[in-house]
Write a protein that holds these residues in place. Structure first.
Motif, PDB file in Angstrom:
ATOM      1  N   ASP A 101      39.103  44.312  41.404  1.00  0.00           N
ATOM      2  CA  ASP A 101      39.342  43.668  40.106  1.00  0.00           C
ATOM      3  C   ASP A 101      40.821  43.516  39.794  1.00  0.00           C
ATOM      4  O   ASP A 101      41.239  42.503  39.240  1.00  0.00           O
ATOM      5  N   THR A 102      41.615  44.521  40.142  1.00  0.00           N
ATOM      6  CA  THR A 102      43.041  44.454  39.827  1.00  0.00           C
ATOM      7  C   THR A 102      43.698  43.258  40.513  1.00  0.00           C
ATOM      8  O   THR A 102      44.508  42.559  39.897  1.00  0.00           O
ATOM      9  N   GLU A 103      43.360  43.025  41.759  1.00  0.00           N
ATOM     10  CA  GLU A 103      43.920  41.883  42.490  1.00  0.00           C
ATOM     11  C   GLU A 103      43.275  40.584  42.021  1.00  0.00           C
ATOM     12  O   GLU A 103      43.944  39.568  41.848  1.00  0.00           O
ATOM     13  N   ASN A 104      41.969  40.626  41.811  1.00  0.00           N
ATOM     14  CA  ASN A 104      41.233  39.413  41.465  1.00  0.00           C
ATOM     15  C   ASN A 104      41.680  38.827  40.126  1.00  0.00           C
ATOM     16  O   ASN A 104      41.668  37.608  39.951  1.00  0.00           O
ATOM     17  N   THR A 105      42.090  39.668  39.198  1.00  0.00           N
ATOM     18  CA  THR A 105      42.543  39.135  37.910  1.00  0.00           C
ATOM     19  C   THR A 105      43.760  38.233  38.098  1.00  0.00           C
ATOM     20  O   THR A 105      43.878  37.199  37.442  1.00  0.00           O
ATOM     21  N   PHE A 106      44.640  38.613  39.012  1.00  0.00           N
ATOM     22  CA  PHE A 106      45.815  37.781  39.279  1.00  0.00           C
ATOM     23  C   PHE A 106      45.447  36.525  40.073  1.00  0.00           C
ATOM     24  O   PHE A 106      46.033  35.468  39.862  1.00  0.00           O
ATOM     25  N   PHE A 107      44.464  36.643  40.973  1.00  0.00           N
ATOM     26  CA  PHE A 107      43.989  35.443  41.675  1.00  0.00           C
ATOM     27  C   PHE A 107      43.495  34.417  40.658  1.00  0.00           C
ATOM     28  O   PHE A 107      43.844  33.243  40.709  1.00  0.00           O
TER      29      PHE A 107
END
Length: 118
Positions: A101-107
């Motif tokens: 989720d932490t990475e996906n929010t920026f994606f």
């Protein structure tokens, strides 16, 4: 765009896997959204993607994602289903079923910005 990614790969900043997958992701975005690969916004977003993929594949994702209020704004936008669909396609390019989720929010944020700017 390809030159930038090659420089990053040659300098050891990103892996070959991140390089090759990001090239495919750029091609996907150009095909789907007719984006201009020379824009700084796309180049920055794809550089972030390549670095994030390496973190994910090495099981070292960032600890903190995008601000929750900003993410909520993106998710409440009428175009969010389009953003989510392309995000899934981009992740598929790398064989990533579910990004942290932490990475996906920026994606999602980067894709939303690219979509709005097109």
């Amino acid at each position: 765009m390809q030159q930038r990614l090659t420089l990053l790969k040659d300098a050891g900043v990103i892996s070959q896997v991140a390089h090759d997958g990001t090239i495919k992701a750029v091609d996907l975005l150009v095909t789907e959204w007719q984006l201009d690969t020379s824009t700084e916004q796309l180049q920055m977003a794809m550089t972030h993607l390549a670095r994030a993929v390496d973190r994910i594949l090495s099981d070292q994702p960032i600890e903190q994602g995008l601000d929750e209020d900003i993410l909520a704004e993106i998710m409440n936008d009428n175009e969010f289903p389009v953003i989510q669909a392309i995000n899934n396609k981009v992740l598929d390019v790398f064989g990533i079923e579910q990004a942290p989720d932490t990475e996906n929010t920026f994606f999602l944020s980067n894709l939303f910005s690219l979509y709005c700017a097109k």
